[in-house]
Design an enzyme around this catalytic site. Structure first.
Site, PDB file in Angstrom:
ATOM      1  N   GLU A  38      16.300  -2.663 -10.369  1.00 49.87           N
ATOM      2  CA  GLU A  38      16.297  -1.337 -11.786  1.00 49.87           C
ATOM      3  C   GLU A  38      17.755  -2.419 -12.641  1.00 49.87           C
ATOM      4  OE1 GLU A  38      16.192   1.921  -9.800  1.00 49.87           O
ATOM      5  OE2 GLU A  38      13.948   1.843 -10.519  1.00 49.87           O
ATOM      6  N   GLU A  43       8.663  -0.239  -4.330  1.00 47.16           N
ATOM      7  CA  GLU A  43       8.177   1.532  -3.807  1.00 47.16           C
ATOM      8  C   GLU A  43       6.791   2.273  -3.597  1.00 47.16           C
ATOM      9  OE1 GLU A  43      12.069   2.644  -5.261  1.00 47.16           O
ATOM     10  OE2 GLU A  43      12.905   0.502  -5.061  1.00 47.16           O
TER      11      GLU A  43
HETATM   12  C1  GAL Z   1      13.704   3.920  -7.567  1.00 45.44           C
HETATM   13  C2  GAL Z   1      14.992   3.196  -6.941  1.00 45.44           C
HETATM   14  C3  GAL Z   1      15.518   3.951  -5.618  1.00 45.44           C
HETATM   15  C4  GAL Z   1      15.404   4.804  -5.800  1.00 45.44           C
HETATM   16  C5  GAL Z   1      14.095   5.210  -6.174  1.00 45.44           C
HETATM   17  C6  GAL Z   1      14.233   7.346  -5.612  1.00 45.44           C
HETATM   18  O1  GAL Z   1      13.579   3.397  -8.844  1.00 45.44           O
HETATM   19  O2  GAL Z   1      14.210   2.011  -6.882  1.00 45.44           O
HETATM   20  O3  GAL Z   1      17.077   2.749  -5.827  1.00 45.44           O
HETATM   21  O4  GAL Z   1      16.075   5.090  -6.966  1.00 45.44           O
HETATM   22  O5  GAL Z   1      13.862   4.966  -7.479  1.00 45.44           O
HETATM   23  O6  GAL Z   1      14.855   7.513  -4.607  1.00 45.44           O
END
Ligand code: GAL
Length: 987
Positions: free
Chosen positions: A421, A491
């Protein structure tokens, strides 16, 4: 400028001065090293320049009464964060910078920790050669002096920095002075979603560098799957020899040698011990041969496509923050391996380097991520983003180089990630180009590069199932280059609080579409801080001006590393062996169904490993009658190869179930007897219905205050149950509310889709129960009600119909929604209180752990025992938890409850309302103590246990960051009928 000239380096966008070029990291060598970890002196000042000149000269003299006066300084443990050792407070923000965004400037209030450490060299320290001082991690900016001479400054918190210190060392009375600033230009590049924790949080080591010592080196060890040969070449800054005794290798550095080898994979982490020897030093090598490439649009290792069953791992310890000891790192790796996890993304910075040694050794695929995130710039439309500003590019390149150079010799690392990010821009492209040039043998990842200009994989976060399916079917369109690339979810499945839901549905897609090469659950561990006031603290608990609450507690492990139900679910969903058990046909549940005619059942076993066969596993069958195992034995399963599938027969059923439900369970165990995978047949039959028409129907008898009916007594006016078989009961009555989960509440940006808000807006947390009638007719007591929230015209017409015989009483509930229901129900069932309390429980149904409609893969049918306290999942922010799925009967507090059909069973010492109101774990403990205290004044402590018997539960989903539950897991308000039979449990 917000600070004096002496501190101008703090806001300089350049990474630092004086450090040696980055190189490979190693823990051991023939050269001596000396740890400077331990107790240091600390003075924290509120600004960067509070003690300018004095400290600069401090380390010129020893820390004695004659020298620099540190009498009033504190002691601090290094590695550590001073804010977790009683000096100042931690701050948690997700993506907002906790200071005004005006790069590269930082606030005048810039907590600065002056650290001093005096040391004598060990007696065996050789004075020849030189020495290097290595810092493995300091947040966020440091200036270093040794014996009064400045060594330099550096930034890049989770990256190593080395300084040449040889001529400065004395045999005794050395003083190392390190000034650490919490905020620096580097903070703009370190906006990861985590606590801001200044300090020297990784090791400090003095390394002897003898004449002719090893400099940097790069082990290239590839594997050719077509020939079975490995090729090794160790490029070394200083010439020397490379030996690998097991392979008969003894060659000069820089020379390639090809020999037959066993390859390294995360499933078969074959490492060869070797050595790099230069004239003055010998460094042990651990070599894994493997080749990573994108071929035919797929990520292949050693020619085979791989499926990542991964997690995102931040470094976390509830007392020590990001200062992790080796035992904790090992525990993480062992927990991962034991839960079938095969991959880690080191979100969002390179981990302690020893963690990667463990990944090599145990076998985990690693995406090694650079220490870079600038997410806070999203608030200003990415204006001024350092990732797209040439002035910052040297800092970005420095971070890329320190990551790659440090970690390049780990076979576990298969991809470099540019960061997280950080928007898009020239700086990121420069990083990718530098990395490709330096290490063409690994892939480049960066999720923010949506066009995949600089990357080798198309990486997505929190994609919905439907999108994953489109990507899998290559229906996503987009730029040509991207269409050719494999897809991973760097993620997905946000493990905040109860959940994540929908894992099994994701896994089905990952397995169905070759282009989808798996994903990484967000995230490994909750970052709760152990705190007496709260249980575990989260954002806002330290008086932060800006914070993101418990968004920092979103892991598969609770902060103390207890696996959460989410991890149990993940383990089941990603198991590398699939076991489908078909019970013999014809199991009707009637006596004799498994008699002589019972045909043996079949087990279908699928090897889902990418590389291994099943010969390392043993298989075991067991046969259950009404949830209790009555027989078990070994099952011979052929050593199926990767991707292969075979069928084996179960033995003949050992006995009939005498009408009770029976089941078969098959387990796969590894050499240590750990369960790797399991499968269970459906139950052969439903429980024989608890004799619908009671044996000899009783008739309700109305007294002045009570209606007596079978073993039960009811309030004559309200029709509410009061006792069953001598056990006092409150309720049961309809209940649709649950203490909203983090996933129900959703994230702030999820707008109207957030269920928790919709539910509260409608008023489902404050339903009223109107009594419309209490009727005694023949053999039934009927109580008619309407359950509805104030201010709304929707409602649930609810009828409780009671029947009884001498021993038991049966409640049939019928619910008919009225009005226009636009929201699903949180739950649908009855809640009852047991004022006499309860401890031990027993149930026949799903367990051992909690389950909800989209988190139930790990729930196995058996008879389970627990006590009420152990049925709770202590999520850091209290919320709905602890339901057990598919329960046929349960015994609690002297009652036996049987369901028609199966029900969701939950028992707790507080009400849903208390659970909902609690913000921290300690609120619950305090809540019950208060209740007990208040009741105590009236004569007796409140020991009530609240029991939920639910016909339905809404799914969990992942909306605390991603998509909500899939439509099939919605609990739509619809007419429903369900029943429970109550009687005294036989002791
Ligand atoms: C993503 C980010 C993580 C964390 C997650 C939410 O966008 O890359 O670092 O913030 O969301 O827990």
């Amino acid at each position: 400028m917000s600070s004096s000239d002496h501190t101008s380096y703090v806001e300089d966008v350049l990474p630092g001065t004086g450090a040696l070029p980055p190189r490979a990291w190693y823990a051991r060598s023939s050269a001596t090293s000396f740890s400077l970890n331990g107790s240091w002196r600390l003075r924290v000042s509120p600004t960067a320049d509070a003690h300018d000149s004095a400290f600069a000269s401090a380390s010129a003299s020893a820390l004695t009464p004659d020298g620099y006066d540190t009498d009033d300084w504190a002691e601090v443990t290094v590695p550590g964060h001073w804010v977790l050792q009683g000096h100042g407070e931690p701050i948690y923000t997700n993506h907002l910078y906790p200071f005004p965004v005006d790069p590269p400037h930082v606030p005048t209030e810039n907590p600065t920790g002056d650290h001093l450490r005096a040391f004598d060299l060990p007696a065996d320290w050789l004075a020849d050669g030189s020495a290097t001082l290595r810092f493995d991690g300091v947040e966020s900016c440091a200036r270093v002096w040794l014996n009064g001479t400045e060594l330099g400054t550096f930034k890049g918190s989770r990256l190593p920095h080395e300084f040449a210190v040889g001529p400065l060392l004395r045999a005794a009375g050395n003083v190392l002075a390190v000034r650490v600033h919490q905020w620096s230009s580097g903070s703009y590049l370190e906006d990861q979603d985590q606590w801001w924790l200044p300090g020297i949080f990784r090791d400090v080591t003095l390394l002897h560098r003898p004449e002719g010592c090893v400099g940097d080196w790069f082990t290239h060890a590839s594997y050719d799957h077509t020939t079975g040969d490995g090729t090794l070449r160790v490029d070394s800054e200083v010439d020397g020899r490379v030996t690998v005794p097991d392979l008969g290798i003894d060659v000069p550095t820089g020379m390639s040698v090809t020999v037959p080898v066993e390859p390294w994979t995360a499933e078969t982490p074959r490492l060869y011990d070797g050595e790099l020897a230069t004239e003055g030093e010998r460094v042990p090598l651990r070599i894994g041969f493997r080749t990573v490439a994108v071929e035919g649009g797929l990520i292949k290792v050693n020619g085979t496509p791989v499926l990542f069953r991964g997690v995102n791992r931040h470094e976390w310890h509830p007392e020590h923050g990001r200062a992790l000891d080796l035992a904790t790192m090992r525990r993480d790796v062992e927990l991962m391996k034991r839960h079938n996890i095969n991959a880690v993304r080191t979100s969002h910075y390179p981990p302690h380097p020893a963690f990667l040694d463990l990944c090599d050794e145990y076998g985990l695929w690693v995406i090694d991520e650079c220490d870079l995130e600038t997410h806070g710039f999203i608030e200003q439309g990415w204006h001024d983003n350092p990732s797209d500003d040439d002035r910052w590019t040297p800092a970005l390149l420095d971070r890329a180089a320190r990551t790659v150079e440090r970690d390049k010799n780990h076979p576990s690392v298969v991809m470099w990630s540019l960061g997280n990010e950080a928007g898009t821009g020239r700086g990121l492209t420069a990083m990718a180009e530098w990395i490709r040039e330096r290490d063409p043998d690994r892939l480049v990842h960066y999720e923010g590069d949506v066009n995949c200009r600089d990357t080798d994989v198309y990486s997505r976060m929190y994609a919905e199932h439907a999108e994953v399916e489109r990507l899998g079917a290559r229906l996503d369109g987009g730029p040509a280059r991207r269409r050719e690339l494999p897809v991973i979810l760097c993620e997905y499945a946000h493990a905040m609080g109860n959940g994540p839901g929908g894992l099994a549905d994701y896994q089905r897609l990952f397995e169905a579409y070759e282009r989808i090469q798996g994903g990484f659950v967000w995230e490994w561990i909750d970052h709760g801080i152990a705190d007496e006031r709260y249980g575990y603290a989260y954002g806002g608990d330290f008086g932060e001006e800006l914070h993101d609450g418990n968004f920092v507690c979103d892991g598969l492990l609770l902060p103390d590393r207890t696996p959460s139900p989410g991890l149990a679910e993940f383990k089941k969903v990603i198991e590398p062996v699939r076991i489908d058990v078909d019970a013999p046909a014809g199991g009707t549940g009637t006596a004799g169904a498994f008699g002589a005619a019972g045909a043996p059942g079949t087990v279908r076993v699928t090897n889902r490993y990418d590389f291994r066969d099943l010969s390392h596993l043993s298989f075991e069958w067991s046969f259950q009658v009404e949830g209790e195992t009555v027989r078990s034995g070994a099952l011979t399963v052929p050593p199926l190869g990767p991707g292969e599938c075979g069928e084996v027969k179960l033995p003949a059923p050992p006995e009939d179930g005498r009408g009770a439900p029976t089941s078969w369970t098959v387990r796969a165990l590894d050499a240590d007897d750990h369960e790797v995978a399991w499968g269970q047949s459906a139950q052969s039959a439903a429980l024989p219905a608890p004799r619908r028409g009671p044996r000899r129907a009783d008739q309700p008898v109305r007294g002045r205050q009570l209606i007596t009916f079978g073993p039960a007594a009811f309030d004559a006016r309200t029709g509410a149950l009061r006792t069953v078989g001598g056990v006092d009961v409150v309720g049961p009555r309809l209940d649709v509310w649950r203490a909203t989960t983090d996933n129900d509440d959703g994230a702030s940006w999820q707008g109207d889709e957030r269920l928790g808000f919709a539910w509260r807006a409608v008023g489902l947390h404050r339903m009223r129960h109107r009594l419309d009638g209490v009727e005694l007719s023949g053999d039934a007591l009927t109580v008619r009600t309407r359950v509805a929230p104030a201010g709304r015209d929707i409602g649930l017409r609810t009828v409780y119909r009671w029947t009884a015989d001498a021993e038991r009483v049966r409640l049939a509930v019928s619910v008919v929604p009225e009005g226009d229901w636009r929201v699903p129900l949180p739950r649908l069932g009855v809640r009852l209180g047991l004022p006499g309390g309860a401890d031990a429980t027993r149930w026949f149904g799903g367990g051992p752990g909690e389950a909800y409609p989209d988190t139930r893969a790990a729930s196995r049918i058996a008879v389970w025992h627990s006590d009420v306290d152990a049925m709770q999942t202590p999520y850091v922010r209290p919320q709905e938890n602890g339901a057990r799925a598919d329960v046929r009967w349960a015994e609690i507090g002297g009652l036996r409850i049987e369901g028609e059909p199966e029900f969701w069973f939950t028992a707790r010492r507080w009400t849903s309302e208390q659970l909902d109101a609690a913000e921290h774990l300690n609120d619950l403990a305090a809540g019950t103590a208060e209740a007990a205290g208040a009741a105590g004044a009236a004569g007796a402590a409140d020991r009530t246990v609240w029991v939920h018997l639910d016909h339905g539960q809404q799914g969990i989903g992942s909306q605390s960051c991603g998509p909500g539950p899939l439509p099939c897991y919605r609990l739509t308000a619809a007419p429903a009928e369900f029943a429970f039979t109550f009687r005294a449990a036989r002791p």
